[in-house]
Design a protein around this motif. Structure first.
Motif, PDB file in Angstrom:
ATOM      1  N   ARG A   1      29.594  38.317  52.513  1.00 31.20           N
ATOM      2  CA  ARG A   1      29.029  39.290  51.561  1.00 31.20           C
ATOM      3  C   ARG A   1      30.136  39.982  50.771  1.00 31.20           C
ATOM      4  NH1 ARG A   1      26.346  44.859  52.853  1.00 31.20           N
ATOM      5  NH2 ARG A   1      25.745  45.460  50.755  1.00 31.20           N
ATOM      6  N   ILE A   2      31.226  40.301  51.444  1.00 26.15           N
ATOM      7  CA  ILE A   2      32.351  40.954  50.775  1.00 26.15           C
ATOM      8  C   ILE A   2      32.916  40.047  49.690  1.00 26.15           C
ATOM      9  CG2 ILE A   2      34.729  41.774  51.091  1.00 26.15           C
ATOM     10  CD1 ILE A   2      33.789  42.711  53.930  1.00 26.15           C
ATOM     11  N   VAL A   3      33.137  38.780  50.015  1.00 23.56           N
ATOM     12  CA  VAL A   3      33.694  37.835  49.034  1.00 23.56           C
ATOM     13  C   VAL A   3      32.723  37.655  47.866  1.00 23.56           C
ATOM     14  CG1 VAL A   3      34.378  35.430  48.656  1.00 23.56           C
ATOM     15  CG2 VAL A   3      35.214  36.663  50.664  1.00 23.56           C
ATOM     16  N   ALA A   4      31.441  37.523  48.152  1.00 22.61           N
ATOM     17  CA  ALA A   4      30.449  37.349  47.082  1.00 22.61           C
ATOM     18  C   ALA A   4      30.451  38.557  46.143  1.00 22.61           C
ATOM     19  CB  ALA A   4      29.062  37.137  47.676  1.00 22.61           C
ATOM     20  N   GLU A   5      30.500  39.740  46.700  1.00 21.21           N
ATOM     21  CA  GLU A   5      30.512  40.949  45.866  1.00 21.21           C
ATOM     22  C   GLU A   5      31.830  41.080  45.111  1.00 21.21           C
ATOM     23  OE1 GLU A   5      28.619  43.724  43.929  1.00 21.21           O
ATOM     24  OE2 GLU A   5      27.652  42.672  45.586  1.00 21.21           O
ATOM     25  N   ALA A   6      32.922  40.661  45.741  1.00 24.35           N
ATOM     26  CA  ALA A   6      34.222  40.691  45.057  1.00 24.35           C
ATOM     27  C   ALA A   6      34.234  39.742  43.866  1.00 24.35           C
ATOM     28  CB  ALA A   6      35.337  40.341  46.034  1.00 24.35           C
ATOM     29  N   VAL A   7      33.608  38.577  44.014  1.00 20.54           N
ATOM     30  CA  VAL A   7      33.516  37.631  42.894  1.00 20.54           C
ATOM     31  C   VAL A   7      32.689  38.239  41.769  1.00 20.54           C
ATOM     32  CG1 VAL A   7      32.601  35.389  42.164  1.00 20.54           C
ATOM     33  CG2 VAL A   7      33.911  35.574  44.286  1.00 20.54           C
ATOM     34  N   ALA A   8      31.607  38.916  42.110  1.00 14.61           N
ATOM     35  CA  ALA A   8      30.786  39.580  41.095  1.00 14.61           C
ATOM     36  C   ALA A   8      31.593  40.670  40.381  1.00 14.61           C
ATOM     37  CB  ALA A   8      29.526  40.170  41.729  1.00 14.61           C
ATOM     38  N   LEU A   9      32.381  41.423  41.139  1.00 13.92           N
ATOM     39  CA  LEU A   9      33.237  42.447  40.552  1.00 13.92           C
ATOM     40  C   LEU A   9      34.298  41.806  39.661  1.00 13.92           C
ATOM     41  CD1 LEU A   9      34.093  45.424  40.349  1.00 13.92           C
ATOM     42  CD2 LEU A   9      35.399  45.103  42.474  1.00 13.92           C
ATOM     43  N   LEU A  10      34.865  40.720  40.106  1.00 18.76           N
ATOM     44  CA  LEU A  10      35.855  39.986  39.317  1.00 18.76           C
ATOM     45  C   LEU A  10      35.255  39.509  37.999  1.00 18.76           C
ATOM     46  CD1 LEU A  10      38.682  38.615  39.160  1.00 18.76           C
ATOM     47  CD2 LEU A  10      37.631  36.655  40.289  1.00 18.76           C
ATOM     48  N   ASP A  11      34.048  38.959  38.064  1.00 20.15           N
ATOM     49  CA  ASP A  11      33.359  38.508  36.850  1.00 20.15           C
ATOM     50  C   ASP A  11      33.091  39.670  35.894  1.00 20.15           C
ATOM     51  OD1 ASP A  11      33.328  35.881  37.703  1.00 20.15           O
ATOM     52  OD2 ASP A  11      31.268  35.966  38.449  1.00 20.15           O
ATOM     53  N   ALA A  12      32.747  40.818  36.453  1.00 19.73           N
ATOM     54  CA  ALA A  12      32.398  41.974  35.627  1.00 19.73           C
ATOM     55  C   ALA A  12      33.620  42.677  35.031  1.00 19.73           C
ATOM     56  CB  ALA A  12      31.584  42.984  36.454  1.00 19.73           C
ATOM     57  N   GLU A  13      34.712  42.772  35.799  1.00 16.81           N
ATOM     58  CA  GLU A  13      35.824  43.616  35.374  1.00 16.81           C
ATOM     59  C   GLU A  13      37.175  42.924  35.276  1.00 16.81           C
ATOM     60  OE1 GLU A  13      36.006  47.494  37.002  1.00 16.81           O
ATOM     61  OE2 GLU A  13      33.864  47.569  37.424  1.00 16.81           O
ATOM     62  N   GLY A  14      37.252  41.652  35.629  1.00 17.30           N
ATOM     63  CA  GLY A  14      38.539  40.961  35.594  1.00 17.30           C
ATOM     64  C   GLY A  14      39.372  41.304  36.814  1.00 17.30           C
ATOM     65  N   VAL A  15      40.454  40.572  36.994  1.00 19.05           N
ATOM     66  CA  VAL A  15      41.260  40.731  38.209  1.00 19.05           C
ATOM     67  C   VAL A  15      41.856  42.126  38.342  1.00 19.05           C
ATOM     68  CG1 VAL A  15      43.467  39.857  37.308  1.00 19.05           C
ATOM     69  CG2 VAL A  15      42.891  39.530  39.710  1.00 19.05           C
ATOM     70  N   ASP A  16      42.246  42.738  37.238  1.00 20.03           N
ATOM     71  CA  ASP A  16      42.809  44.089  37.330  1.00 20.03           C
ATOM     72  C   ASP A  16      41.762  45.129  37.714  1.00 20.03           C
ATOM     73  OD1 ASP A  16      45.367  43.228  36.739  1.00 20.03           O
ATOM     74  OD2 ASP A  16      45.125  43.545  34.579  1.00 20.03           O
ATOM     75  N   GLY A  17      40.504  44.829  37.470  1.00 20.80           N
ATOM     76  CA  GLY A  17      39.428  45.744  37.810  1.00 20.80           C
ATOM     77  C   GLY A  17      38.969  45.642  39.252  1.00 20.80           C
ATOM     78  N   VAL A  18      39.469  44.652  39.967  1.00 16.93           N
ATOM     79  CA  VAL A  18      39.089  44.489  41.373  1.00 16.93           C
ATOM     80  C   VAL A  18      40.012  45.356  42.226  1.00 16.93           C
ATOM     81  CG1 VAL A  18      38.863  42.886  43.309  1.00 16.93           C
ATOM     82  CG2 VAL A  18      38.266  42.129  41.001  1.00 16.93           C
TER      83      VAL A  18
END
Length: 129
Positions: A7-24
């Protein structure tokens, strides 16, 4: 919903898609998961470990998909000029030739590339940012 690595990885990928690597950030990820940072750190100790988990998962899926993809048939390769390709891409040809010397397998390639991903993340985590 239970907090687990998947779940953590899935949500991190969603965050990455939304904000880019610097936003994670782990703080933003914890907020998206509805937990506090210490709870997240129980599963993922830092951003480098999180990025490694994102990368390992995607690399593994990509490798499996590539292995399952059908190989090109004679018709698809009829206009392929290997000599011209080798001339345009000598470094790639040299690397492939060196890597797949007798006794080497695709599984060796997968394992060694995965080790590079993990070791690279470890080096990055240990270096000052």
């Amino acid at each position: 919903m239970t907090l687990n690595r998947e779940r953590i990885v899935a949500e991190a990928v969603a965050l990455l898609d939304a904000e880019g690597v610097d936003g994670v950030t782990t703080r933003k990820l914890a907020a998206r998961l509805g937990v506090r940072s210490p709870t997240l750190y129980w599963h993922v100790p830092n951003k480098a470990a999180l990025v490694t988990a994102l990368t390992v998962e995607r690399f593994t899926v990509g490798h499996v998909l590539e292995e399952q993809a059908p190989r090109p048939d004679a018709e698809a390769l009829k206009d392929f000029d290997m000599a011209a390709f080798a001339e345009r891409h000598p470094t790639a040809i040299a690397a492939i030739t060196e890597y797949f010397r007798p006794g080497r397998t695709v599984d060796d390639l997968f394992r060694e590339c995965l080790e590079v991903v993990i070791e690279g993340a470890s080096v990055k985590a240990g270096s000052p940012s």
